[in-house]
Design an enzyme around this catalytic site. Structure first.
Site, PDB file in Angstrom:
ATOM      1  N   THR A   1       0.845  -0.785   0.010  1.00  0.00           N
ATOM      2  CA  THR A   1       0.046   0.412   0.096  1.00  0.00           C
ATOM      3  C   THR A   1       0.973   1.264   0.002  1.00  0.00           C
ATOM      4  O   THR A   1       1.962   1.073   0.726  1.00  0.00           O
ATOM      5  CB  THR A   1      -1.040   0.428   1.574  1.00  0.00           C
ATOM      6  OG1 THR A   1      -1.674   1.381   1.773  1.00  0.00           O
ATOM      7  CG2 THR A   1      -0.900  -0.585   2.539  1.00  0.00           C
TER       8      THR A   1
ATOM      9  N   THR B   1      -0.461   4.206   1.251  1.00  0.00           N
ATOM     10  CA  THR B   1      -0.715   5.370   2.038  1.00  0.00           C
ATOM     11  C   THR B   1       0.071   5.076   2.990  1.00  0.00           C
ATOM     12  O   THR B   1      -0.122   6.116   4.586  1.00  0.00           O
ATOM     13  CB  THR B   1      -2.109   5.086   2.329  1.00  0.00           C
ATOM     14  OG1 THR B   1      -2.667   5.918   1.225  1.00  0.00           O
ATOM     15  CG2 THR B   1      -2.747   6.377   3.402  1.00  0.00           C
TER      16      THR B   1
ATOM     17  N   CYS C   1      -0.843   4.674  -5.893  1.00  0.00           N
ATOM     18  CA  CYS C   1      -1.981   4.362  -4.882  1.00  0.00           C
ATOM     19  C   CYS C   1      -2.153   2.782  -5.567  1.00  0.00           C
ATOM     20  O   CYS C   1      -2.914   3.278  -7.117  1.00  0.00           O
ATOM     21  CB  CYS C   1      -3.310   4.794  -4.262  1.00  0.00           C
ATOM     22  SG  CYS C   1      -4.753   3.620  -4.110  1.00  0.00           S
TER      23      CYS C   1
ATOM     24  N   GLU D   1      -5.259   0.581  -6.083  1.00  0.00           N
ATOM     25  CA  GLU D   1      -5.745   0.804  -6.728  1.00  0.00           C
ATOM     26  C   GLU D   1      -5.996   1.609  -8.204  1.00  0.00           C
ATOM     27  O   GLU D   1      -6.951   1.021  -9.328  1.00  0.00           O
ATOM     28  CB  GLU D   1      -7.105   0.578  -6.548  1.00  0.00           C
ATOM     29  CG  GLU D   1      -7.284  -0.307  -5.075  1.00  0.00           C
ATOM     30  CD  GLU D   1      -6.470  -0.419  -3.234  1.00  0.00           C
ATOM     31  OE1 GLU D   1      -6.358  -1.186  -2.565  1.00  0.00           O
ATOM     32  OE2 GLU D   1      -5.802   0.432  -3.378  1.00  0.00           O
TER      33      GLU D   1
END
Length: 230
Positions: free
Chosen positions: A83, A85, A196, A198
């Site tokens: 990830t 973040t 990110c 995604e």
């Protein structure tokens, strides 16, 4: 082959992409029936997202540090935090274990510098775009990052949390991202970081007028490099 520890589940959509890319990378290099030696801890993203929204980063760091210890106990020889973040708490993970954490921002910045670029756009969650942890680490490698304006940041973030982490990919959202990237290119961005995981489900190099740096793909490649290094 060295064993990779994957800290995932944030979201599982992104972790699935990591798993796919790492295994494809190992097979491409070794051939035959080879796949990656890895172990994964997959967290409940709903709980992590609540900590993000509440600004409880200390608790989130503790959770990830504990999971990291479990991965090392299971034989992981490096860690990959799946990830962007949550790299905000990367130092909590690094201080909890003795194996290296392959830092996503470092990997991405090195790819940008290798390409000869110095100023790039950054798309990600609102935390990644608005808080300093990502941009400051980029600057350590002399990479300047531009982020969208407030309205565009809201669009980028809402598409991530309301669509992409749920596996929903919409053409309308892709069109909005294209417009945002085009504006950032006009503002001087020489490339764009898909900051990110995604977002890589939505945006491809064909959607951008400037070079795309897919942080997940770069991070997965670095994990394969580590696993197969002599």
């Amino acid at each position: 082959m060295r064993k990779i520890g994957l800290l995932g589940g944030m979201s599982w959509e992104s972790s699935a992409l990591y798993y796919q890319l790492i295994n494809e990378g190992v097979r491409a290099r070794l051939g035959g029936l080879h796949s990656a030696a890895c172990v994964m801890a997959s967290l409940d993203f709903a709980a992590i997202e609540e900590m993000q929204s509440a600004g409880d980063w200390a608790r989130a760091g503790d959770v990830l540090a504990q999971e990291a210890r479990g991965l090392v106990a299971a034989g992981a020889e490096c860690l990959v935090l799946c990830t962007n973040t949550m790299h905000k708490v990367a130092s909590d993970i690094e201080s909890a274990v003795e194996v290296p954490l392959l830092h996503l921002v470092d990997v991405t910045a090195d790819a940008i510098r290798t390409s000869g670029l110095e100023r790039v756009a950054l798309l990600g969650t609102r935390f990644t775009m608005e808080e300093p942890f990502y941009r400051e680490r980029m600057m350590l490698r002399e990479v300047e990052t531009l982020v969208p304006d407030a309205g565009e940041r809201r669009i980028v973030d809402e598409v991530i949390y309301n669509e992409l982490v749920l596996g929903v990919v919409k053409d309308d959202s892709r069109a909005q991202y294209r417009k945002i990237i085009e504006r950032l290119a006009q503002a001087g961005a020489q490339g764009v970081i898909l900051g990110c995981t995604e977002i890589e489900l939505l945006v491809s190099p064909q959607d951008s007028p400037i070079p795309v740096f897919a942080s997940t793909a770069l991070h997965a490649r670095a994990a394969v490099d580590f696993a197969l290094a002599d």
